[in-house]
Design a protein around this motif. Structure first.
Motif, PDB file in Angstrom:
ATOM      1  N   LEU A  39       0.817  -1.211   0.000  1.00 56.42           N
ATOM      2  CA  LEU A  39       0.000   0.000   0.000  1.00 56.42           C
ATOM      3  C   LEU A  39       0.851   1.261   0.000  1.00 56.42           C
ATOM      4  CD1 LEU A  39      -2.758  -1.148   2.487  1.00 56.42           C
ATOM      5  CD2 LEU A  39      -3.019  -0.796   0.025  1.00 56.42           C
ATOM      6  N   SER A  40       1.965   1.237   0.714  1.00 53.58           N
ATOM      7  CA  SER A  40       2.826   2.422   0.754  1.00 53.58           C
ATOM      8  C   SER A  40       3.438   2.708  -0.618  1.00 53.58           C
ATOM      9  CB  SER A  40       3.908   2.276   1.819  1.00 53.58           C
ATOM     10  OG  SER A  40       4.811   1.252   1.470  1.00 53.58           O
ATOM     11  N   SER A  41       3.619   1.674  -1.448  1.00 52.11           N
ATOM     12  CA  SER A  41       4.150   1.903  -2.791  1.00 52.11           C
ATOM     13  C   SER A  41       3.157   2.683  -3.655  1.00 52.11           C
ATOM     14  CB  SER A  41       4.530   0.584  -3.461  1.00 52.11           C
ATOM     15  OG  SER A  41       3.399  -0.172  -3.773  1.00 52.11           O
ATOM     16  N   PHE A  42       1.871   2.659  -3.298  1.00 53.56           N
ATOM     17  CA  PHE A  42       0.846   3.453  -3.979  1.00 53.56           C
ATOM     18  C   PHE A  42       0.562   4.750  -3.225  1.00 53.56           C
ATOM     19  CE2 PHE A  42      -0.037  -0.645  -5.893  1.00 53.56           C
ATOM     20  CZ  PHE A  42      -0.452  -0.318  -7.176  1.00 53.56           C
ATOM     21  N   GLY A  43       1.209   4.943  -2.086  1.00 49.00           N
ATOM     22  CA  GLY A  43       0.962   6.133  -1.280  1.00 49.00           C
ATOM     23  C   GLY A  43      -0.379   6.098  -0.582  1.00 49.00           C
ATOM     24  N   VAL A  44      -0.831   4.896  -0.227  1.00 47.21           N
ATOM     25  CA  VAL A  44      -2.161   4.718   0.365  1.00 47.21           C
ATOM     26  C   VAL A  44      -2.042   4.276   1.816  1.00 47.21           C
ATOM     27  CG1 VAL A  44      -4.260   3.319   0.243  1.00 47.21           C
ATOM     28  CG2 VAL A  44      -3.180   4.120  -1.865  1.00 47.21           C
ATOM     29  N   VAL A  45      -2.850   4.875   2.670  1.00 49.36           N
ATOM     30  CA  VAL A  45      -3.008   4.426   4.050  1.00 49.36           C
ATOM     31  C   VAL A  45      -4.396   3.805   4.126  1.00 49.36           C
ATOM     32  CG1 VAL A  45      -3.142   5.131   6.457  1.00 49.36           C
ATOM     33  CG2 VAL A  45      -1.536   6.258   4.914  1.00 49.36           C
ATOM     34  N   TRP A  46      -4.470   2.580   4.615  1.00 53.68           N
ATOM     35  CA  TRP A  46      -5.717   1.824   4.548  1.00 53.68           C
ATOM     36  C   TRP A  46      -6.118   1.348   5.931  1.00 53.68           C
ATOM     37  CZ3 TRP A  46      -8.632   0.868   0.219  1.00 53.68           C
ATOM     38  CH2 TRP A  46      -9.642  -0.088   0.342  1.00 53.68           C
ATOM     39  N   VAL A  47      -7.376   1.464   6.264  1.00 56.30           N
ATOM     40  CA  VAL A  47      -7.928   0.873   7.478  1.00 56.30           C
ATOM     41  C   VAL A  47      -8.639  -0.399   7.039  1.00 56.30           C
ATOM     42  CG1 VAL A  47      -9.539   1.152   9.388  1.00 56.30           C
ATOM     43  CG2 VAL A  47      -8.206   3.107   8.574  1.00 56.30           C
ATOM     44  N   LEU A  56     -12.663  -6.417  -0.363  1.00 53.58           N
ATOM     45  CA  LEU A  56     -12.840  -6.459  -1.819  1.00 53.58           C
ATOM     46  C   LEU A  56     -13.938  -5.511  -2.286  1.00 53.58           C
ATOM     47  CD1 LEU A  56     -12.393 -10.275  -2.382  1.00 53.58           C
ATOM     48  CD2 LEU A  56     -10.775  -8.457  -2.949  1.00 53.58           C
ATOM     49  N   LEU A  57     -14.998  -5.376  -1.503  1.00 56.40           N
ATOM     50  CA  LEU A  57     -16.080  -4.466  -1.868  1.00 56.40           C
ATOM     51  C   LEU A  57     -15.651  -3.001  -1.782  1.00 56.40           C
ATOM     52  CD1 LEU A  57     -19.101  -6.214  -0.100  1.00 56.40           C
ATOM     53  CD2 LEU A  57     -18.646  -6.087  -2.566  1.00 56.40           C
ATOM     54  N   GLU A  58     -14.733  -2.693  -0.874  1.00 50.80           N
ATOM     55  CA  GLU A  58     -14.295  -1.310  -0.665  1.00 50.80           C
ATOM     56  C   GLU A  58     -13.045  -0.939  -1.460  1.00 50.80           C
ATOM     57  OE1 GLU A  58     -13.717  -1.016   3.536  1.00 50.80           O
ATOM     58  OE2 GLU A  58     -15.779  -1.590   3.960  1.00 50.80           O
ATOM     59  N   TRP A  59     -12.498  -1.852  -2.238  1.00 49.49           N
ATOM     60  CA  TRP A  59     -11.208  -1.670  -2.889  1.00 49.49           C
ATOM     61  C   TRP A  59     -11.322  -0.804  -4.142  1.00 49.49           C
ATOM     62  CZ3 TRP A  59      -6.723  -3.042  -0.731  1.00 49.49           C
ATOM     63  CH2 TRP A  59      -5.571  -2.951  -1.503  1.00 49.49           C
ATOM     64  N   LYS A  60     -11.651   0.451  -3.962  1.00 50.48           N
ATOM     65  CA  LYS A  60     -11.729   1.396  -5.077  1.00 50.48           C
ATOM     66  C   LYS A  60     -11.109   2.703  -4.633  1.00 50.48           C
ATOM     67  CE  LYS A  60     -16.047  -0.533  -6.662  1.00 50.48           C
ATOM     68  NZ  LYS A  60     -17.470  -0.371  -6.694  1.00 50.48           N
ATOM     69  N   ILE A  61     -10.263   3.230  -5.483  1.00 48.90           N
ATOM     70  CA  ILE A  61      -9.695   4.550  -5.211  1.00 48.90           C
ATOM     71  C   ILE A  61      -9.745   5.343  -6.508  1.00 48.90           C
ATOM     72  CG2 ILE A  61      -7.604   5.833  -4.651  1.00 48.90           C
ATOM     73  CD1 ILE A  61      -6.914   3.807  -2.618  1.00 48.90           C
ATOM     74  N   LYS A  62     -10.304   6.502  -6.449  1.00 53.21           N
ATOM     75  CA  LYS A  62     -10.415   7.362  -7.623  1.00 53.21           C
ATOM     76  C   LYS A  62      -9.142   8.182  -7.792  1.00 53.21           C
ATOM     77  CE  LYS A  62     -14.898   6.558  -8.109  1.00 53.21           C
ATOM     78  NZ  LYS A  62     -15.274   5.428  -8.830  1.00 53.21           N
ATOM     79  N   GLY A  63      -8.830   8.530  -9.026  1.00 49.40           N
ATOM     80  CA  GLY A  63      -7.731   9.444  -9.293  1.00 49.40           C
ATOM     81  C   GLY A  63      -6.351   8.812  -9.345  1.00 49.40           C
ATOM     82  N   LEU A  64      -6.258   7.508  -9.543  1.00 48.72           N
ATOM     83  CA  LEU A  64      -4.939   6.882  -9.633  1.00 48.72           C
ATOM     84  C   LEU A  64      -4.348   6.964 -11.039  1.00 48.72           C
ATOM     85  CD1 LEU A  64      -5.305   3.593  -7.550  1.00 48.72           C
ATOM     86  CD2 LEU A  64      -3.965   5.601  -6.969  1.00 48.72           C
ATOM     87  N   GLY A  65      -5.124   7.289 -12.000  1.00 48.32           N
ATOM     88  CA  GLY A  65      -4.668   7.248 -13.385  1.00 48.32           C
ATOM     89  C   GLY A  65      -5.000   5.888 -13.970  1.00 48.32           C
ATOM     90  N   LYS A  66      -5.045   5.833 -15.280  1.00 46.47           N
ATOM     91  CA  LYS A  66      -5.521   4.616 -15.951  1.00 46.47           C
ATOM     92  C   LYS A  66      -4.622   3.404 -15.687  1.00 46.47           C
ATOM     93  CE  LYS A  66      -8.049   3.791 -20.111  1.00 46.47           C
ATOM     94  NZ  LYS A  66      -8.442   4.327 -21.386  1.00 46.47           N
TER      95      LYS A  66
END
Length: 88
Positions: A39-47, A56-66
């Motif tokens: 997750l840190s390689s994507f710059g994401v902090v996840w709870v 799996l249902l919550e695994w969406k992040i907008k604005g990452l690029g295609k």
């Protein structure tokens, strides 16, 4: 170790919790290190939710690029596959 609880159904790595799919794939401390690195390689902090299903249902992040978005969608499945293969 608590009385009456056998080691048969314990996580192979942490020996702390019952070996359930949720624990094996997302909650074991050893596996959590993998998740944190990834997750840190994507710059994401996840709870993390309690259940793999909810993750799996919550695994969406907008604005990452295609390109990054396509990789992001595959991340949990690939990591689950690797973890499950090592466990078995």
């Amino acid at each position: 170790m608590r009385r009456g609880r056998s080691m048969v159904n314990r996580c192979n790595l942490c020996k702390e919790n019952e070996e359930s799919a949720d624990h094996i794939l997302i909650h074991c401390g050893k596996k959590r290190e993998l998740w944190t690195l990834l997750l840190s390689s994507f710059g994401v902090v996840w709870v993390f939710p309690a259940l793999v299903r909810n993750l799996l249902l919550e695994w969406k992040i907008k604005g990452l690029g295609k390109k990054r978005s396509a990789v992001w969608r595959l991340v949990p499945i690939c990591l689950f596959w690797c973890i499950w293969g090592e466990q078995n």
